[in-house]
Write a protein that holds these residues in place. Structure first.
Motif, PDB file in Angstrom:
ATOM      1  N   GLN A 418     -20.968  -6.281 -40.687  1.00 54.83           N
ATOM      2  CA  GLN A 418     -19.686  -5.882 -40.006  1.00 54.83           C
ATOM      3  C   GLN A 418     -19.900  -5.084 -38.784  1.00 54.83           C
ATOM      4  O   GLN A 418     -19.501  -5.548 -37.699  1.00 54.83           O
ATOM      5  CB  GLN A 418     -19.029  -4.843 -40.942  1.00 54.83           C
ATOM      6  CG  GLN A 418     -18.041  -5.608 -42.028  1.00 54.83           C
ATOM      7  CD  GLN A 418     -17.128  -4.871 -42.423  1.00 54.83           C
ATOM      8  OE1 GLN A 418     -17.011  -3.683 -42.563  1.00 54.83           O
ATOM      9  NE2 GLN A 418     -16.175  -5.744 -43.316  1.00 54.83           N
ATOM     10  N   TYR A 486     -10.479 -11.332 -36.596  1.00 55.59           N
ATOM     11  CA  TYR A 486     -10.133 -10.090 -37.428  1.00 55.59           C
ATOM     12  C   TYR A 486      -9.512 -10.563 -38.548  1.00 55.59           C
ATOM     13  O   TYR A 486     -10.035 -10.158 -39.773  1.00 55.59           O
ATOM     14  CB  TYR A 486      -9.178  -9.247 -36.891  1.00 55.59           C
ATOM     15  CG  TYR A 486      -8.964  -7.767 -37.228  1.00 55.59           C
ATOM     16  CD1 TYR A 486      -9.533  -6.742 -36.679  1.00 55.59           C
ATOM     17  CD2 TYR A 486      -8.115  -7.608 -38.298  1.00 55.59           C
ATOM     18  CE1 TYR A 486      -9.571  -5.517 -37.091  1.00 55.59           C
ATOM     19  CE2 TYR A 486      -8.268  -5.978 -38.959  1.00 55.59           C
ATOM     20  CZ  TYR A 486      -8.664  -5.208 -38.478  1.00 55.59           C
ATOM     21  OH  TYR A 486      -8.922  -3.930 -38.860  1.00 55.59           O
ATOM     22  N   LEU A 491     -12.177  -7.706 -41.812  1.00 58.26           N
ATOM     23  CA  LEU A 491     -12.040  -6.425 -41.491  1.00 58.26           C
ATOM     24  C   LEU A 491     -10.910  -5.774 -41.971  1.00 58.26           C
ATOM     25  O   LEU A 491      -9.859  -6.561 -42.890  1.00 58.26           O
ATOM     26  CB  LEU A 491     -12.022  -6.108 -39.949  1.00 58.26           C
ATOM     27  CG  LEU A 491     -13.406  -6.852 -39.138  1.00 58.26           C
ATOM     28  CD1 LEU A 491     -13.223  -6.563 -37.615  1.00 58.26           C
ATOM     29  CD2 LEU A 491     -14.629  -6.035 -39.515  1.00 58.26           C
ATOM     30  N   LYS A 492     -10.717  -4.385 -42.070  1.00 56.10           N
ATOM     31  CA  LYS A 492      -9.794  -3.840 -42.440  1.00 56.10           C
ATOM     32  C   LYS A 492      -8.333  -4.331 -42.367  1.00 56.10           C
ATOM     33  O   LYS A 492      -7.896  -4.204 -41.384  1.00 56.10           O
ATOM     34  CB  LYS A 492      -9.782  -2.187 -42.382  1.00 56.10           C
ATOM     35  CG  LYS A 492     -10.763  -1.271 -42.881  1.00 56.10           C
ATOM     36  CD  LYS A 492     -10.749   0.141 -42.779  1.00 56.10           C
ATOM     37  CE  LYS A 492     -11.831   0.697 -43.584  1.00 56.10           C
ATOM     38  NZ  LYS A 492     -11.641   2.108 -43.402  1.00 56.10           N
ATOM     39  N   THR A 501      -8.486  -1.064 -33.173  1.00 52.68           N
ATOM     40  CA  THR A 501      -9.557  -2.095 -32.355  1.00 52.68           C
ATOM     41  C   THR A 501      -8.919  -3.036 -31.209  1.00 52.68           C
ATOM     42  O   THR A 501      -9.851  -3.176 -30.284  1.00 52.68           O
ATOM     43  CB  THR A 501      -9.860  -3.027 -33.655  1.00 52.68           C
ATOM     44  OG1 THR A 501     -10.150  -2.143 -34.874  1.00 52.68           O
ATOM     45  CG2 THR A 501     -11.111  -3.863 -33.305  1.00 52.68           C
ATOM     46  N   GLN A 575     -12.841   1.391 -37.505  1.00 53.46           N
ATOM     47  CA  GLN A 575     -12.962   0.834 -38.821  1.00 53.46           C
ATOM     48  C   GLN A 575     -13.232   1.773 -39.698  1.00 53.46           C
ATOM     49  O   GLN A 575     -13.076   1.422 -41.168  1.00 53.46           O
ATOM     50  CB  GLN A 575     -13.978  -0.240 -38.673  1.00 53.46           C
ATOM     51  CG  GLN A 575     -13.638  -1.693 -37.615  1.00 53.46           C
ATOM     52  CD  GLN A 575     -12.466  -2.241 -38.598  1.00 53.46           C
ATOM     53  OE1 GLN A 575     -12.391  -2.602 -39.599  1.00 53.46           O
ATOM     54  NE2 GLN A 575     -11.342  -2.534 -37.605  1.00 53.46           N
TER      55      GLN A 575
END
Length: 639
Positions: A418, A486, A491-492, A501, A575
């Motif tokens: 990541q 993304y 990712l979150k 982000t 993140q």
């Protein structure tokens, strides 16, 4: 063909074009203020330069070269002065000096140049047109667009916007450009109008303001004889309206030669003839130089003797040039000086015109906001094909999909992967905007020099229009990239994390683009700026905190000026949190804190505000540097 017969034929051709002048704005009407141009004992010297260094720096040598050697002359309203001579004889240098375009650092100019017995002033510049040899035009604009935007910028606010557009349309019609008015100008890799049409567009840009003075550098260069005839016919008609026209020309046909009222023949910066074109051949015959054949193009003969080539092959070229310069000083110079000194009738008329069609509207023809909006509109129309070209869109989508597939649904259990993705995103969007923006000002240098030298607009609205006009490309493409990557990379999935982000990435893109603008404006050479930009960005990349974690103290300062270091840190903060857990140990059976992860520990979770302020300072600072660097472009004695 008899000289007088040629002149009468040309005049009849011009008269025939006067039959239908029903347009509301005729570009061939009389000049607002007739201007008599006088130049006395003009000497121009430059210091020789040599190329040095990796990035295009030049080293100035101590020795000087004299380009112009004591030139004197006069051009009155209604006259066309043609300056002839071999390449390197000083034609363009004299034209540039007479047009008030010899700026600081370009050489030392001495002598006296006056316009109606007054020195160069902003009012003079407002009523002067200057057509450069290389036709600095935007390739993606149509003929009509080019002239309309020029009218909106150069015509004063005493004209309404609609009147300015009508003036541009009148120029299109009267210069015979109706057939191609909706065709783009084109360029080296884009097909557009013909060379003759390009030249007429360049002339049209200058006559929009109804100039009293018109300077042209090689207006017939590269054109066939018929097209050249049309261009010179336009100049003749403009001169008949009371304008003073000065042009350089390399090798005109005999028909064109006799359309010029006066001829100035130069040889290595020395004048060897100044006077009527119709008497040039008789003068050289009187001083012992006659053509070897009976029928010859006068310009061919004049260029031969200016190069030191005569019928007497035993005479050395240098000796012949010296003899011609001496003959000029003996036979013509005194008459020229007397003509310059004796001209008093119209010369004392001030160059001001308070009427509706004045070209002098305060300090600038239009307001700051008008300049900004017109330049922004023009810039968006010019760059719309390039900013969102199919190739660029494909490039961004392809890389984003590739990243999404390579990092498909990585979870926090693959923390190293990541943070590798975050670092790649910051690296890719460091180089992409840098190389997009680094070409901006080098590519537009000629246009900027041309328009700034003519006093068309301030530098600040031009700069701001470029910055604002580039925002769509700078913000939309990275947003699309991040959205696709993304979602695919896993990712979150929280709006807060995504938008943080995205914000960091967009600021990063703007900062990298600002660095590109600054480098391009400082170096003004595409190849050198690209090399320098690559070196700087690679240095920032290596100091970004991903590749090298234990940087020696003596070089660790680089990270504090690195765009990538601050961006990478903020992307991590967007993140993760310091005490957030991730699976670790054998088979991921243990729980560890993200703040203790080896790849993140040296970055740390402190200093987020410092990183944000650092990027903000760079965002502004790089653009300030670019603006200051641009201030030297197009500067002349009168601004």
């Amino acid at each position: 063909m008899d000289n007088q017969e040629v002149s009468m034929d040309a005049e009849a051709q011009i008269e025939n074009t006067d039959d239908d002048r029903s347009l509301p704005f005729s570009v061939f009407k009389k000049a607002n203020i007739p201007v008599t141009l006088k130049f006395e004992n003009i000497v121009y010297t430059v210091k020789l330069k040599e190329q040095k260094g990796w990035f295009g720096q030049t080293k100035v040598k101590s020795e000087e070269r004299t380009i112009l050697k004591g030139l004197t002359g006069i051009v009155k309203p209604g006259e066309i002065l043609a300056m002839l001579g071999p390449s390197g004889s000083g034609k363009t240098s004299l034209l540039t000096a007479l047009g008030g375009r010899v700026g600081d650092g370009k050489g030392k100019l001495t002598g006296k140049i006056t316009y109606n017995n007054k020195p160069l002033s902003r009012a003079v510049k407002r009523t002067t047109g200057f057509v450069t040899q290389d036709d600095a035009l935007y390739p993606q604009l149509t003929v009509k667009d080019t002239l309309v935007y020029t009218a909106l910028l150069r015509l004063p606010n005493s004209f309404t916007r609609q009147d300015k557009i009508k003036q541009a349309e009148a120029v299109v019609t009267e210069l015979g450009l109706d057939r191609c008015k909706d065709t783009i100008i084109g360029g080296p890799f884009v097909r557009g109008v013909s060379g003759g049409e390009r030249k007429r567009v360049s002339i049209g840009q200058e006559i929009l303001i109804n100039p009293s003075l018109l300077f042209l550098d090689e207006p017939t260069s590269g054109l066939d004889s018929t097209t050249a005839q049309k261009i010179v016919s336009v100049l003749w008609e403009l001169a008949r309206g009371g304008r003073t026209v000065i042009t350089t020309i390399h090798q005109p046909s005999s028909r064109l030669f006799y359309m010029f009222d006066k001829i100035l023949l130069l040889s290595e910066g020395n004048p060897i003839y100044f006077g009527l074109g119709s008497t040039a051949m008789d003068y050289f015959a009187s001083v012992g130089y006659s053509p070897s054949v009976e029928r010859i193009n006068p310009s061919d003969f004049l260029l031969d003797i200016a190069n030191g080539v005569g019928s007497d092959e035993s005479q050395r070229p240098e000796a012949m040039k010296e003899a011609l310069a001496a003959a000029y000083n003996t036979n013509l110079l005194e008459n020229v000086i007397n003509e310059v000194k004796g001209q008093h009738d119209i010369c004392n008329q001030p160059i001001e015109n308070p009427g509706r069609e004045t070209n002098h509207f305060g300090e600038w023809p239009t307001t700051w906001w008008q300049q900004f909006t017109v330049l922004l509109e023009r810039g968006l129309k010019q760059r719309r094909h390039d900013s969102f070209s199919t190739l660029k869109i494909f490039q961004i989508i392809f890389v984003s999909l590739l990243c999404g597939l390579l990092w498909w649904q990585t979870s926090i259990s693959r923390l190293q992967d990541q943070i590798g993705l975050l670092f790649f995103v910051s690296s890719f969007w460091a180089f992409f905007p840098l190389f997009q923006q680094i070409f901006t000002f080098p590519e537009e240098r000629k246009m900027l020099e041309k328009e700034r030298s003519s006093g068309v607009y301030r530098l600040s609205p031009y700069f701001m229009s470029r910055v604002v006009g580039d925002l769509p490309m700078e913000l939309i493409l990275p947003s699309v990239f991040l959205f696709l990557t993304y979602l695919m990379a896993g990712l979150k999935y929280k709006l807060g994390n995504f938008f943080l982000t995205l914000l960091v990435l967009l600021v990063h893109v703007l900062v990298s683009g600002g660095l590109g603008l600054a480098l391009g404006a400082l170096v003004m050479d595409q190849k050198s700026a690209t090399t320098l930009g690559s070196v700087i960005m690679l240095t920032f990349l290596l100091a970004g905190g991903y590749y090298v974690r234990h940087v020696p103290v003596f070089i660790s300062w680089i990270k504090y000026v690195s765009i990538g270091y601050y961006t990478y840190k903020l992307l991590i903060l967007g993140q993760y949190t310091e005490n957030e857990s991730y699976p670790c140990g054998e088979n991921g059976k243990l729980k560890c804190h993200v703040g203790d992860f080896e790849g993140i520990k040296h970055i740390g979770f402190n200093g987020g505000l410092v990183s944000a302020f650092a990027l903000a300072a760079m965002l502004v600072g790089y653009r300030v540097v670019a603006y200051i660097a641009l201030m030297r472009i197009g500067k002349t004695k009168c601004g």
